[in-house]
Write an enzyme that holds these catalytic residues in place. Structure first.
Site, PDB file in Angstrom:
ATOM      1  N   SER A  92      -0.198   0.851 -10.755  1.00 56.32           N
ATOM      2  CA  SER A  92       0.432   0.340 -11.976  1.00 56.32           C
ATOM      3  C   SER A  92       1.288   1.391 -12.677  1.00 56.32           C
ATOM      4  O   SER A  92       2.018   1.058 -13.614  1.00 56.32           O
ATOM      5  CB  SER A  92      -0.642  -0.174 -12.945  1.00 56.32           C
ATOM      6  OG  SER A  92      -1.460   0.881 -13.418  1.00 56.32           O
TER       7      SER A  92
ATOM      8  N   LYS B  27      -3.448  -1.911 -22.373  1.00 57.14           N
ATOM      9  CA  LYS B  27      -2.469  -0.824 -22.275  1.00 57.14           C
ATOM     10  C   LYS B  27      -1.539  -0.811 -23.480  1.00 57.14           C
ATOM     11  O   LYS B  27      -1.257   0.252 -24.059  1.00 57.14           O
ATOM     12  CB  LYS B  27      -1.670  -0.969 -20.987  1.00 57.14           C
ATOM     13  CG  LYS B  27      -2.486  -0.723 -19.730  1.00 57.14           C
ATOM     14  CD  LYS B  27      -1.686  -0.981 -18.467  1.00 57.14           C
ATOM     15  CE  LYS B  27      -2.512  -0.697 -17.223  1.00 57.14           C
ATOM     16  NZ  LYS B  27      -1.777  -0.968 -15.969  1.00 57.14           N
TER      17      LYS B  27
END
Length: 803
Positions: free
Chosen positions: A658, A701
């Protein structure tokens, strides 16, 4: 590649959070809602279970797979209990003494509800005989007949000795009884002759007497040998009398018992065996036990001689009962197959048929047994034992000590009981796939997979369904009802748990835990209803209890112990975003990713991998970066680049791809000597064509980077770059949504790496013209120029070394 850089704008606040929509459901509180079954949402699993339960062929047992928080046992129990019983006859099962081979107890199958009456009837029979038989053997008639037998024996014995005595007297000798037995001695004129006197007799007379003594002794020996025969005749006569007397009482009692079980041939056969054994062992009722009369001791206590006639009911069902659904929480070999217990007697372990204990398979026979697959596999020998039962189609009680070869005591061998049930294992999906891959016999015995859903597609209809489910959960747990706002807040949390605004979680345990905590908040506020603020307070409390490490991580960044910049611009440096999951608590954390470049042989060094801190997925992501750079910038000439990438201040493992977009941006920034904005965090995976791919944990996030920026002060320029395909997953906290609505924070959706470069550098990424050249001054042009200089420098170095 189309950059679309000009179109990269912040997402509107409405895209960051999807509120619950209960407009199609009219209610004020969950009291007004009709509860629904969770199984309605698990149609695939429901159909599979109904199919498996409806197939009687061997091997069509069921494995129910799903997450542990879905509460599969309760869902399965409810479904299986409500399912109609078809084609399975229930039985009571009893173990009885095998009078011929006591170490092999016999098992009798009885219609449901008949086992306990048989048990009680046999106990009454024995108690009646304990009273009847002693009285009958003490009766005047029995004593008269017994006396007659004894008198007859004495008369026959006396007749033998009288005849022999008369013959001895005629020969001048007498038979005398001594402590050592019988002896023959001389006699004169009716008197016994002493040895001294006998020695004075004439020799001829002495010889005559000696001959007479030898004749009488010989005949006496023959007579004495007839005594045991007479005693045997007496014993047989007494035995016949006892048998006749006992058979009268025993037969009468058993004949009274037979009609109640005349429809059960196996019971009638057993009663006849009992009749024969009772007649042979009538003395058990006549022997006076130590400590008092027979009535003072329970005939069926362990160790009593009469316990041989007891009935061990191991399974008892109701006559009109539903097929049993048994859940075995501790599936050991003994708990599944049953066991034979032992007691210590005179220093040894002894057992009998009364100490056979039923297992869960016995209790579930004729119905269904539900077993936790994870527990089953962790219990020694339990999984192989279950497979043996399914293969044999009978329940054989096995002793664990004998299975492992340590048994030394004598063991009972109870008759196996035929198996007639469905086995339903439940567990997480990885257990199912591991068994299917590693155990060839697994699919032979478990041919039906019931795969429970983790989540539900979100729509007004499904939200209405979940609202009813939430009301049912609160009602079943005796919690306060929820008002409309409380239900909406719960639904929004349920969506957040899936990390997808288009889905609703079906993990019931999470939902009930949240409502339970909110109920406590409402109680503390003396409210009768659970409202939105109570749900939100419960969510905040859940996070606070688990947030110590999250807060410490954020504190290290704010104190510059972990260096994360949230303003300015730096070359070859970017804020990548990651997620940390600790015991169910997830939070986002920014990480500084840096890149350095120099002329070289075309290798990009993944420092994390070199020091064995990078996992295979992360290493794959770095290799994809090499493929992208080679494909875009080195089509005509070899790649002359030596690059390195690292997560700064990372002291643990790095896994996942990611951060590959962030790593690529840092690398291209270093090549182009173009600084990247530090007030923008970035997450996303990239492929070799530069397309940005979705990642997990997008909400955590964003919130992790937002918390750092908010603590330092929001400037209106800060934000996060996320994959465009992750927009559908956004269910952000309300403080983040509000900051974005007010323009103090921004979230940008990107489709490709060029859009990310344009936003982070403030320059156009640039597209190739028909001649294959990038416009001067764009990011890609700067990268091409730098690589060309690296190639020239490398070529010059090679030429100088060649001379």
């Amino acid at each position: 590649m189309a950059t679309d850089s000009e179109l990269l704008v912040p997402l509107p606040a409405g895209s960051l959070f999807r509120p619950a929509d209960l407009s199609r459901l009219a209610f004020e509180t969950t009291r007004d809602l009709v509860p629904v079954s969770l199984l309605t949402a698990h149609r695939r699993a429901d159909e599979a279970i109904r199919f498996g339960m409806g197939v009687s062929a061997r091997g069509f047992n069921i494995f129910a797979s799903g997450p542990s928080m879905a509460r599969l046992p309760s869902a399965l129990h409810r479904l299986l209990t409500d399912m109609p019983s078809e084609g399975k006859a229930l039985s009571d099962w009893v173990y009885v003494n095998n009078f011929v081979e006591p170490h092999r107890p016999a098992a009798l199958a009885l219609p449901p509800g008949r086992g306990v009456p048989l048990h009680r009837s046999m106990r009454r029979l024995i108690e009646d005989l304990r009273a009847t038989l002693p009285a009958l053997f003490d009766s005047e008639d029995y004593q008269r007949r017994r006396t007659a037998i004894d008198e007859s024996f004495r008369a026959k014995t006396q007749a033998v000795f009288e005849a022999l005595g008369k013959k001895a007297a005629s020969l001048g000798v007498a038979i005398v009884r001594t402590p050592m037995g019988f002896t023959v001695t001389p006699m004169d004129k009716g008197e016994i002759v002493e040895p001294d006197a006998f020695s004075k007799w004439p020799e001829a007379k002495k010889e005559e007497v000696r001959h007479a003594i030898s004749v009488i002794e010989a005949e006496m020996e023959q007579s004495l040998q007839a005594i045991p025969r007479l005693q045997k005749e007496r014993g047989e006569a007494v035995k016949a009398l006892d048998h006749e007397t006992a058979n009268f009482a025993i037969g009468q009692e058993i004949d009274e018992l037979r009609p109640a079980f005349s429809d059960l041939p196996q019971v009638i056969e057993y009663l006849e065996a009992v009749r024969a054994d009772l007649t042979q062992h009538v003395q058990l009722f006549l022997t006076q036990p130590e400590g008092g009369s027979p009535e003072r001791l329970d005939a069926m206590q362990l160790g009593h001689p009469l316990e041989r006639y007891d009935i061990n009911v191991i399974v008892s069902n109701q006559p009109d009962g539903h097929s049993p659904v048994v859940e075995e929480l501790n599936p050991t070999v003994g708990n599944l197959l049953g066991r034979v217990e032992h007691i210590s007697f005179q220093g040894a372990l002894v057992t009998n048929f009364r100490m056979i204990k039923a297992g869960a398979l016995h209790r579930a026979n004729g119905g269904t047994i539900v077993i936790d697959a994870g527990s089953l596999l962790t219990e020694p020998f339990a999984w192989p034992a279950l497979k043996r039962v399914l293969t044999r189609q009978e329940i054989v009680i096995e002793d664990l000590a004998h299975i492992v070869g340590f048994g030394s005591t004598a063991m009972l061998e109870p008759k196996p009981i035929p198996l007639n049930l469905k086995v339903v294992l439940f567990g997480e999906r990885w257990i199912y796939y591991a068994l299917a891959r590693l155990d060839p016999e697994f699919r032979k015995h478990f041919k039906v997979l019931a795969d429970f859903e983790d989540e539900l597609d979100r729509s007004p209809e499904s939200e209405a369904f979940m609202a009813r489910l939430i009301g049912g959960i609160a009602s079943d747990a005796n919690l306060r009802p929820l008002d409309r706002g409380g239900v909406e807040a719960t639904l929004e949390r349920v969506a957040r748990l899936t990390d997808d605004s288009t889905k609703l979680s079906l993990l019931v345990e999470h939902i009930e835990d949240l409502i339970t905590e909110a109920d406590r908040v409402a109680a503390d506020s003396h409210q009768e209803l659970i409202r939105r603020k109570d749900i939100e307070s419960a969510i905040a409390a859940q996070r606070h209890r688990a947030a110590r490490l999250e807060e410490r991580s954020r504190d290290m960044i704010l104190r510059n112990l972990a260096m994360i910049a949230s303003d300015g611009a730096r070359i070859g440096q970017v804020n990548g975003l990651s997620v940390i999951d600790l015991a169910g608590h997830s939070f986002g954390r920014p990480s500084r990713i840096t890149a350095r470049v120099a002329p070289g042989g075309g290798k990009i060094v993944d420092i994390e991998r070199e020091v064995e801190l990078g996992g295979p997925l992360h290493s794959k992501g770095v290799l994809i970066l090499s493929g992208f750079i080679t494909g875009r910038y080195a089509q005509d000439v070899p790649m002359s680049l030596q690059g390195s990438l690292v997560f700064e201040q990372s002291y643990g493992g790095v896994e996942g791809d990611s951060a590959s977009v962030a790593e690529l941006c840092a690398l291209l920034s270093a090549l182009a000597s173009t600084p990247l904005r530090q007030d923008i965090g970035i997450t996303g995976s990239v492929n070799q064509h530069g397309d940005v791919q979705p990642i997990g944990g997008v909400n955590e996030k964003i919130e992790g980077f937002f918390d750092i920026c908010a603590a330092r002060g929001l400037t209106g320029r800060q934000g996060v770059l996320i994959p465009a395909s992750n927009v559908q997953h956004l269910m952000l906290r309300q403080d983040v949504v509000q900051a974005c609505a007010e323009g103090r924070f921004s979230i940008y959706p990107m489709k490709n790496v060029d859009q990310a470069l344009s936003l982070l550098t403030g320059m156009k990424a640039g597209e190739r013209d028909p001649d294959g050249h990038y416009p001067p001054g764009c990011v890609n042009a700067c990268v091409v120029d730098r690589l060309a200089r690296f190639a020239a420098a490398r070529k010059a170095l090679a030429a100088s070394q060649g001379r």
